[in-house]
Design an enzyme around this catalytic site. Structure first.
Site, PDB file in Angstrom:
ATOM      1  N   ARG A  13      56.988 -87.168  -0.318  1.00 31.66           N
ATOM      2  CA  ARG A  13      57.594 -85.906  -0.754  1.00 31.66           C
ATOM      3  C   ARG A  13      57.948 -85.050   0.469  1.00 31.66           C
ATOM      4  O   ARG A  13      57.678 -85.440   1.616  1.00 31.66           O
ATOM      5  CB  ARG A  13      56.633 -85.139  -1.671  1.00 31.66           C
ATOM      6  CG  ARG A  13      55.406 -84.643  -0.926  1.00 31.66           C
ATOM      7  CD  ARG A  13      54.424 -83.955  -1.851  1.00 31.66           C
ATOM      8  NE  ARG A  13      53.529 -83.093  -1.099  1.00 31.66           N
ATOM      9  CZ  ARG A  13      52.363 -82.649  -1.532  1.00 31.66           C
ATOM     10  NH1 ARG A  13      51.935 -82.995  -2.734  1.00 31.66           N
ATOM     11  NH2 ARG A  13      51.633 -81.847  -0.789  1.00 31.66           N
ATOM     12  N   ASP A  60      46.045 -94.414   4.368  1.00 32.37           N
ATOM     13  CA  ASP A  60      45.565 -93.155   4.923  1.00 32.37           C
ATOM     14  C   ASP A  60      45.723 -93.274   6.437  1.00 32.37           C
ATOM     15  O   ASP A  60      45.095 -94.140   7.058  1.00 32.37           O
ATOM     16  CB  ASP A  60      44.089 -92.975   4.531  1.00 32.37           C
ATOM     17  CG  ASP A  60      43.459 -91.728   5.137  1.00 32.37           C
ATOM     18  OD1 ASP A  60      44.048 -91.127   6.070  1.00 32.37           O
ATOM     19  OD2 ASP A  60      42.359 -91.364   4.686  1.00 32.37           O
ATOM     20  N   VAL A  61      46.565 -92.428   7.033  1.00 29.16           N
ATOM     21  CA  VAL A  61      46.863 -92.576   8.471  1.00 29.16           C
ATOM     22  C   VAL A  61      45.642 -92.343   9.368  1.00 29.16           C
ATOM     23  O   VAL A  61      45.661 -92.722  10.535  1.00 29.16           O
ATOM     24  CB  VAL A  61      48.016 -91.647   8.935  1.00 29.16           C
ATOM     25  CG1 VAL A  61      49.329 -92.031   8.273  1.00 29.16           C
ATOM     26  CG2 VAL A  61      47.682 -90.177   8.704  1.00 29.16           C
ATOM     27  N   SER A 139      54.746 -77.851  14.834  1.00 24.81           N
ATOM     28  CA  SER A 139      55.014 -76.694  13.977  1.00 24.81           C
ATOM     29  C   SER A 139      55.117 -75.450  14.852  1.00 24.81           C
ATOM     30  O   SER A 139      54.527 -75.405  15.946  1.00 24.81           O
ATOM     31  CB  SER A 139      53.859 -76.502  12.982  1.00 24.81           C
ATOM     32  OG  SER A 139      53.933 -75.233  12.371  1.00 24.81           O
ATOM     33  N   TYR A 151      44.894 -75.896  12.147  1.00 28.57           N
ATOM     34  CA  TYR A 151      46.266 -76.428  12.097  1.00 28.57           C
ATOM     35  C   TYR A 151      47.031 -76.120  13.377  1.00 28.57           C
ATOM     36  O   TYR A 151      47.749 -76.978  13.902  1.00 28.57           O
ATOM     37  CB  TYR A 151      46.958 -75.809  10.880  1.00 28.57           C
ATOM     38  CG  TYR A 151      48.345 -76.306  10.567  1.00 28.57           C
ATOM     39  CD1 TYR A 151      48.543 -77.521   9.901  1.00 28.57           C
ATOM     40  CD2 TYR A 151      49.464 -75.547  10.893  1.00 28.57           C
ATOM     41  CE1 TYR A 151      49.824 -77.952   9.581  1.00 28.57           C
ATOM     42  CE2 TYR A 151      50.743 -75.978  10.574  1.00 28.57           C
ATOM     43  CZ  TYR A 151      50.917 -77.181   9.921  1.00 28.57           C
ATOM     44  OH  TYR A 151      52.183 -77.609   9.601  1.00 28.57           O
ATOM     45  N   ALA A 154      45.841 -78.412  16.067  1.00 27.26           N
ATOM     46  CA  ALA A 154      46.355 -79.778  15.850  1.00 27.26           C
ATOM     47  C   ALA A 154      47.832 -79.872  16.224  1.00 27.26           C
ATOM     48  O   ALA A 154      48.268 -80.834  16.866  1.00 27.26           O
ATOM     49  CB  ALA A 154      46.154 -80.188  14.391  1.00 27.26           C
ATOM     50  N   LYS A 155      48.600 -78.844  15.845  1.00 19.72           N
ATOM     51  CA  LYS A 155      50.049 -78.903  16.093  1.00 19.72           C
ATOM     52  C   LYS A 155      50.378 -78.692  17.573  1.00 19.72           C
ATOM     53  O   LYS A 155      51.387 -79.215  18.070  1.00 19.72           O
ATOM     54  CB  LYS A 155      50.784 -77.902  15.204  1.00 19.72           C
ATOM     55  CG  LYS A 155      50.769 -78.286  13.717  1.00 19.72           C
ATOM     56  CD  LYS A 155      51.238 -79.718  13.506  1.00 19.72           C
ATOM     57  CE  LYS A 155      51.729 -79.983  12.094  1.00 19.72           C
ATOM     58  NZ  LYS A 155      52.056 -81.419  11.887  1.00 19.72           N
TER      59      LYS A 155
HETATM   60  N1  LIG Z   1      56.643 -77.110   5.309  1.00 15.42           N
HETATM   61  C1  LIG Z   1      56.655 -76.443   6.437  1.00 15.42           C
HETATM   62  O1  LIG Z   1      57.043 -75.250   6.487  1.00 15.42           O
HETATM   63  C2  LIG Z   1      56.210 -77.089   7.726  1.00 15.42           C
HETATM   64  C3  LIG Z   1      56.347 -76.350   8.905  1.00 15.42           C
HETATM   65  C4  LIG Z   1      55.943 -76.912  10.104  1.00 15.42           C
HETATM   66  C5  LIG Z   1      55.446 -78.196  10.130  1.00 15.42           C
HETATM   67  N2  LIG Z   1      55.317 -78.910   8.975  1.00 15.42           N
HETATM   68  C6  LIG Z   1      54.767 -80.261   9.079  1.00 15.42           C
HETATM   69  O2  LIG Z   1      55.681 -81.188   8.527  1.00 15.42           O
HETATM   70  C7  LIG Z   1      54.958 -82.285   7.951  1.00 15.42           C
HETATM   71  C8  LIG Z   1      55.367 -82.448   6.498  1.00 15.42           C
HETATM   72  O3  LIG Z   1      55.090 -81.253   5.791  1.00 15.42           O
HETATM   73  P1  LIG Z   1      55.526 -80.991   4.281  1.00 15.42           P
HETATM   74  O4  LIG Z   1      55.764 -79.533   4.167  1.00 15.42           O
HETATM   75  O5  LIG Z   1      56.563 -81.955   3.853  1.00 15.42           O
HETATM   76  O6  LIG Z   1      54.113 -81.291   3.549  1.00 15.42           O
HETATM   77  P2  LIG Z   1      53.771 -81.856   2.085  1.00 15.42           P
HETATM   78  O7  LIG Z   1      52.394 -81.401   1.806  1.00 15.42           O
HETATM   79  O8  LIG Z   1      54.839 -81.539   1.110  1.00 15.42           O
HETATM   80  O9  LIG Z   1      53.790 -83.445   2.343  1.00 15.42           O
HETATM   81  C9  LIG Z   1      52.864 -84.061   3.196  1.00 15.42           C
HETATM   82  C10 LIG Z   1      52.698 -85.493   2.779  1.00 15.42           C
HETATM   83  O10 LIG Z   1      51.712 -86.094   3.661  1.00 15.42           O
HETATM   84  C11 LIG Z   1      50.889 -86.923   2.887  1.00 15.42           C
HETATM   85  N3  LIG Z   1      49.587 -87.116   3.530  1.00 15.42           N
HETATM   86  C12 LIG Z   1      48.583 -86.195   3.679  1.00 15.42           C
HETATM   87  N4  LIG Z   1      47.518 -86.766   4.265  1.00 15.42           N
HETATM   88  C13 LIG Z   1      47.838 -88.056   4.502  1.00 15.42           C
HETATM   89  C14 LIG Z   1      47.139 -89.144   5.083  1.00 15.42           C
HETATM   90  N5  LIG Z   1      45.876 -89.022   5.530  1.00 15.42           N
HETATM   91  N6  LIG Z   1      47.767 -90.353   5.161  1.00 15.42           N
HETATM   92  C15 LIG Z   1      49.033 -90.506   4.694  1.00 15.42           C
HETATM   93  N7  LIG Z   1      49.744 -89.499   4.135  1.00 15.42           N
HETATM   94  C16 LIG Z   1      49.152 -88.298   4.039  1.00 15.42           C
HETATM   95  C17 LIG Z   1      50.749 -86.177   1.568  1.00 15.42           C
HETATM   96  O11 LIG Z   1      50.283 -87.041   0.532  1.00 15.42           O
HETATM   97  C18 LIG Z   1      52.160 -85.657   1.352  1.00 15.42           C
HETATM   98  O12 LIG Z   1      52.966 -86.568   0.637  1.00 15.42           O
HETATM   99  C19 LIG Z   1      53.484 -81.969   8.155  1.00 15.42           C
HETATM  100  O13 LIG Z   1      53.015 -82.587   9.329  1.00 15.42           O
HETATM  101  C20 LIG Z   1      53.483 -80.460   8.321  1.00 15.42           C
HETATM  102  O14 LIG Z   1      52.347 -80.026   9.001  1.00 15.42           O
HETATM  103  C21 LIG Z   1      55.685 -78.381   7.776  1.00 15.42           C
END
Ligand SMILES: NC(=O)c1ccc[n+]([C@@H]2O[C@H](COP(=O)([O-])OP(=O)(O)OC[C@H]3O[C@@H](n4cnc5c(N)ncnc54)[C@H](O)[C@@H]3O)[C@@H](O)[C@H]2O)c1
Length: 250
Positions: A13, A60-61, A139, A151, A154-155
């Site tokens: 997703r 699970d990564v 991020s 977070y 980590a980022k």
């Molecule tokens: N949405 C934002 O505004 C935003 C901003 C900056 C960075 N990010 C980064 O972008 C990436 C994607 O974010 P998103 O908003 O699409 O998040 P989201 O929560 O919609 O999707 C994250 C996906 O990662 C999967 N996931 C979680 N843990 C996992 C694991 N251990 N092994 C495998 N899969 C796993 C989840 O099941 C999910 O499908 C993330 O790294 C997030 O930190 C997002």
């Protein structure tokens, strides 16, 4: 040139799904990897409906054995993975004084340990092919964000990790770059809105007021940037952090 194989983690997703669709549209065979294999089926079906090639992979990564098995399966069923997008992520936001060790460890585990394990496991395919592209999701929170001690650490860590991979793997034709998104409309940001008790549309409108291009981001905005870093033409771009945030965040 034969078809490149990409692995996108957290691709069931949100941003990962958009990245998987985009890399498939770019002509790559794409492993759609997420915790639950069945949750990847929709993205795989969308890619196949558009004439692309994709495989659903449950892993699970942060689990070393699961990562090894997943990469092996991708190599066998789709071809040697030479493009990796470390996108899987979670948030466990809380102010420092309320943050539990479990919150801290969970976030480190998925983002940093996950990116490390996936990169280590796929690099052998990349160095063998003398071609590779690693794209890590950082991020704007890497610059600091209230309620995100875990977070943001980590980022920021993802950025250091990316630069080291660039140094170590460059001579094998492998680049590593990071993308630091700002506010992107996904279930992750919807969850943040819910946590602070706001309607998601109001939350987005409020965020947009602070963003120079006057809108919040969409998963496709990030997929466009990944497409560049993952492409054949980006071979002289490595160790970079690109803020995709609708403005100059860093
Ligand atoms: N949405 C934002 O505004 C935003 C901003 C900056 C960075 N990010 C980064 O972008 C990436 C994607 O974010 P998103 O908003 O699409 O998040 P989201 O929560 O919609 O999707 C994250 C996906 O990662 C999967 N996931 C979680 N843990 C996992 C694991 N251990 N092994 C495998 N899969 C796993 C989840 O099941 C999910 O499908 C993330 O790294 C997030 O930190 C997002």
């Amino acid at each position: 040139m034969s078809t490149r194989t990409a692995i996108v983690t957290g691709a069931a997703r949100g941003i990962g799904a958009a990245v998987a669709r985009r890399l498939a549209a770019d002509g790559m065979a794409v492993a759609v990897l997420d915790l639950d294999e069945s949750a990847c089926a929709k993205v795989v079906a969308e890619i196949e409906a558009d004439g692309g090639k994709a495989l659903a992979v449950g892993a699970d990564v942060s689990d070393e054995a699961a990562v090894a098995a997943a990469v092996e399966r991708v190599a066998t069923e789709l071809g040697a993975p030479t493009v990796l997008v470390n996108n899987a992520g979670i948030i466990r936001d809380n102010l420092l004084f309320k943050m539990t060790v479990a919150d801290w460890d969970a976030v480190m585990s998925v983002h940093l340990r996950g990116a490390f394990l996936m990169s280590r496991e796929t690099q052998k395919h990349m160095t063998e092919a003398k071609f590779g592209r690693i794209v890590n999701l950082s991020s704007t929170s890497a610059l600091g964000n209230r309620g995100q001690a875990n977070y943001s650490a980590a980022k920021a860590g993802m950025q250091g990790f990316t630069k080291t991979l660039a140094f170590e793997l460059g001579k094998f034709g492998v680049t590593a770059n990071a993308i630091a998104p700002g506010f992107i409309e996904t279930e992750m940001t919807a969850a943040t809105a819910a946590r602070v008790g706001m309607d998601f549309d109001d939350f987005k409108a409020l965020a947009a007021k602070e963003i120079p291009v006057a809108r919040t981001g969409r998963p496709e905005d990030i997929a466009n940037a990944v497409s560049f870093f993952a492409g054949e033409d980006a071979g002289f771009v490595s160790g970079q952090v690109l803020y995709v945030a609708g403005g100059p965040k860093a």
